[in-house]
Design an enzyme around this catalytic site. Structure first.
Site, PDB file in Angstrom:
ATOM      1  N   LYS A 150       0.838  -1.198   0.000  1.00 48.06           N
ATOM      2  CA  LYS A 150       0.000   0.000   0.000  1.00 48.06           C
ATOM      3  C   LYS A 150       0.883   1.262   0.000  1.00 48.06           C
ATOM      4  O   LYS A 150       2.104   1.165   0.200  1.00 48.06           O
ATOM      5  CB  LYS A 150      -0.910  -0.049   1.237  1.00 48.06           C
ATOM      6  CG  LYS A 150      -1.885  -1.246   1.230  1.00 48.06           C
ATOM      7  CD  LYS A 150      -2.735  -1.261   2.503  1.00 48.06           C
ATOM      8  CE  LYS A 150      -3.764  -2.364   2.489  1.00 48.06           C
ATOM      9  NZ  LYS A 150      -4.617  -2.342   3.719  1.00 48.06           N
TER      10      LYS A 150
ATOM     11  N   TYR B 299     -12.263  -2.878  -3.185  1.00 45.54           N
ATOM     12  CA  TYR B 299     -12.766  -3.005  -1.815  1.00 45.54           C
ATOM     13  C   TYR B 299     -14.298  -2.987  -1.754  1.00 45.54           C
ATOM     14  O   TYR B 299     -14.866  -2.594  -0.725  1.00 45.54           O
ATOM     15  CB  TYR B 299     -12.204  -1.870  -0.954  1.00 45.54           C
ATOM     16  CG  TYR B 299     -10.773  -2.082  -0.482  1.00 45.54           C
ATOM     17  CD1 TYR B 299     -10.412  -3.226   0.249  1.00 45.54           C
ATOM     18  CD2 TYR B 299      -9.785  -1.133  -0.737  1.00 45.54           C
ATOM     19  CE1 TYR B 299      -9.102  -3.411   0.694  1.00 45.54           C
ATOM     20  CE2 TYR B 299      -8.472  -1.310  -0.283  1.00 45.54           C
ATOM     21  CZ  TYR B 299      -8.149  -2.461   0.438  1.00 45.54           C
ATOM     22  OH  TYR B 299      -6.856  -2.640   0.894  1.00 45.54           O
TER      23      TYR B 299
ATOM     24  N   PHE C 214     -15.353   3.157   7.782  1.00 42.03           N
ATOM     25  CA  PHE C 214     -13.996   3.578   7.427  1.00 42.03           C
ATOM     26  C   PHE C 214     -13.743   3.565   5.916  1.00 42.03           C
ATOM     27  O   PHE C 214     -12.647   3.896   5.470  1.00 42.03           O
ATOM     28  CB  PHE C 214     -12.955   2.683   8.135  1.00 42.03           C
ATOM     29  CG  PHE C 214     -13.083   1.213   7.823  1.00 42.03           C
ATOM     30  CD1 PHE C 214     -12.538   0.669   6.659  1.00 42.03           C
ATOM     31  CD2 PHE C 214     -13.751   0.363   8.698  1.00 42.03           C
ATOM     32  CE1 PHE C 214     -12.657  -0.677   6.371  1.00 42.03           C
ATOM     33  CE2 PHE C 214     -13.876  -0.999   8.411  1.00 42.03           C
ATOM     34  CZ  PHE C 214     -13.324  -1.520   7.235  1.00 42.03           C
TER      35      PHE C 214
ATOM     36  N   ASN D  76      -1.679  -0.134   7.504  1.00 45.03           N
ATOM     37  CA  ASN D  76      -1.141  -1.476   7.769  1.00 45.03           C
ATOM     38  C   ASN D  76      -0.322  -2.069   6.612  1.00 45.03           C
ATOM     39  O   ASN D  76      -0.204  -3.287   6.476  1.00 45.03           O
ATOM     40  CB  ASN D  76      -2.245  -2.421   8.271  1.00 45.03           C
ATOM     41  CG  ASN D  76      -3.336  -2.650   7.232  1.00 45.03           C
ATOM     42  OD1 ASN D  76      -3.271  -2.100   6.128  1.00 45.03           O
ATOM     43  ND2 ASN D  76      -4.319  -3.463   7.577  1.00 45.03           N
TER      44      ASN D  76
ATOM     45  N   HIS E 139      -1.640  -5.538   1.495  1.00 46.79           N
ATOM     46  CA  HIS E 139      -2.888  -6.264   1.263  1.00 46.79           C
ATOM     47  C   HIS E 139      -2.571  -7.673   0.803  1.00 46.79           C
ATOM     48  O   HIS E 139      -1.621  -7.890   0.054  1.00 46.79           O
ATOM     49  CB  HIS E 139      -3.707  -5.559   0.156  1.00 46.79           C
ATOM     50  CG  HIS E 139      -4.827  -6.413  -0.356  1.00 46.79           C
ATOM     51  ND1 HIS E 139      -6.063  -6.471   0.265  1.00 46.79           N
ATOM     52  CD2 HIS E 139      -4.889  -7.295  -1.388  1.00 46.79           C
ATOM     53  CE1 HIS E 139      -6.829  -7.329  -0.381  1.00 46.79           C
ATOM     54  NE2 HIS E 139      -6.147  -7.845  -1.391  1.00 46.79           N
TER      55      HIS E 139
ATOM     56  N   GLU F  65      -9.399 -10.537  -7.633  1.00 42.19           N
ATOM     57  CA  GLU F  65      -8.486  -9.398  -7.491  1.00 42.19           C
ATOM     58  C   GLU F  65      -7.398  -9.416  -8.561  1.00 42.19           C
ATOM     59  O   GLU F  65      -7.043  -8.373  -9.124  1.00 42.19           O
ATOM     60  CB  GLU F  65      -7.862  -9.412  -6.085  1.00 42.19           C
ATOM     61  CG  GLU F  65      -8.905  -9.094  -5.011  1.00 42.19           C
ATOM     62  CD  GLU F  65      -8.413  -9.343  -3.584  1.00 42.19           C
ATOM     63  OE1 GLU F  65      -7.237  -9.720  -3.391  1.00 42.19           O
ATOM     64  OE2 GLU F  65      -9.220  -9.150  -2.656  1.00 42.19           O
TER      65      GLU F  65
HETATM   66  P1  IDP Z   1      -7.499  -7.163   5.435  1.00 39.41           P
HETATM   67  O1  IDP Z   1      -6.714  -6.108   4.699  1.00 39.41           O
HETATM   68  O2  IDP Z   1      -6.692  -7.739   6.576  1.00 39.41           O
HETATM   69  O3  IDP Z   1      -8.077  -8.216   4.531  1.00 39.41           O
HETATM   70  P2  IDP Z   1     -10.174  -6.022   5.581  1.00 39.41           P
HETATM   71  O4  IDP Z   1     -11.175  -6.264   6.679  1.00 39.41           O
HETATM   72  O5  IDP Z   1     -10.423  -6.655   4.264  1.00 39.41           O
HETATM   73  O6  IDP Z   1      -8.728  -6.431   6.156  1.00 39.41           O
HETATM   74  O7  IDP Z   1     -10.044  -4.443   5.422  1.00 39.41           O
HETATM   75  C1  IDP Z   1      -9.331  -3.907   4.328  1.00 39.41           C
HETATM   76  C2  IDP Z   1      -8.485  -2.768   4.815  1.00 39.41           C
HETATM   77  O8  IDP Z   1      -9.347  -1.732   5.303  1.00 39.41           O
HETATM   78  C3  IDP Z   1      -7.558  -3.083   5.976  1.00 39.41           C
HETATM   79  O9  IDP Z   1      -6.353  -3.703   5.583  1.00 39.41           O
HETATM   80  C4  IDP Z   1      -7.321  -1.697   6.540  1.00 39.41           C
HETATM   81  O10 IDP Z   1      -6.390  -0.963   5.740  1.00 39.41           O
HETATM   82  C5  IDP Z   1      -8.686  -1.067   6.372  1.00 39.41           C
HETATM   83  N1  IDP Z   1      -9.500  -1.231   7.591  1.00 39.41           N
HETATM   84  C6  IDP Z   1     -10.147  -2.344   7.998  1.00 39.41           C
HETATM   85  N2  IDP Z   1     -10.766  -2.140   9.180  1.00 39.41           N
HETATM   86  C7  IDP Z   1     -10.504  -0.845   9.525  1.00 39.41           C
HETATM   87  C8  IDP Z   1     -10.856  -0.017  10.635  1.00 39.41           C
HETATM   88  O11 IDP Z   1     -11.549  -0.442  11.566  1.00 39.41           O
HETATM   89  N3  IDP Z   1     -10.363   1.247  10.627  1.00 39.41           N
HETATM   90  C9  IDP Z   1      -9.599   1.748   9.623  1.00 39.41           C
HETATM   91  N4  IDP Z   1      -9.240   1.004   8.559  1.00 39.41           N
HETATM   92  C10 IDP Z   1      -9.691  -0.274   8.501  1.00 39.41           C
HETATM   93 MG    MG Z   2      -9.545  -8.084   3.096  1.00 37.03          MG
END
Ligand code: IDP
Ligand code: MG
Length: 154
Positions: free
Chosen positions: A13, A53, A61, A116, A119, A130
């Protein structure tokens, strides 16, 4: 049935790119024994990321997630090998870095969920969706790697 040709979509990212972590992240997958079959850097459009997404579109969010993801270039990759989807998720760590084990990418390089670093596809079906969303078929390189065939797999 063991599938050594399983593929996952792994993306660094914008925070990972800005922080100079591209090489370190690629190195982890290479050293594990996975095969890189596609890679490109691009600044994705809002529409492209909203589609990527789409499952999260109703989350509170979602707007900040899209703003974060359009804020700079990403490095999009396809990695191939046995159980790459599950192993890729384990190598990334949990969505929230607080729950990510030290030794995972998120556990070593990030602190907050909204930054984080990387992905990874969460299932083979989403990986296929994807990969098709980010790469044209001709951008994926289906090549034999005798070293991997002989020395990573029995
Ligand atoms: P993942 O990336 O571990 O698969 P997902 O639930 O698919 O997690 O969410 C996609 C991305 O959305 C996350 O990697 C993160 O960047 C963001 N995200 C998910 N939950 C939150 C949140 O509670 N606050 C802010 N960003 C979030
Ligand atoms: Mg995900």
């Amino acid at each position: 049935m063991a599938n050594v040709n399983e593929r996952s979509f792994i993306m660094i990212k914008p925070d990972g790119v800005h922080r100079g972590l591209v090489g370190k992240i690629i190195k982890r997958f290479e050293e594990r024994g996975y095969k890189l079959v596609a890679l490109k850097q691009m600044t994705a459009s809002k529409a492209h990321l909203e589609e990527h997404y789409v499952d999260l579109k109703d989350k509170p969010f979602f707007p900040s997630l899209i703003n974060y993801m359009v804020s700079g270039p990403v490095v999009a990759m396809v990695w191939q090998g046995l159980d790459i989807v599950k192993q890729g998720r384990a190598m990334l760590g949990a969505t929230n870095p607080l729950a990510s084990a030290p030794g995972s990418i998120r556990g070593d390089y990030s602190i907050q969920t909204g930054r984080n670093i990387c992905h990874g596809s969460d299932a083979v079906e989403s990986a296929n969706r994807e990969i098709a969303h980010w790469f044209k078929p001709e951008e994926i390189n289906d090549y034999a790697s005798p070293f991997i065939s002989a020395w990573v797999y029995e």
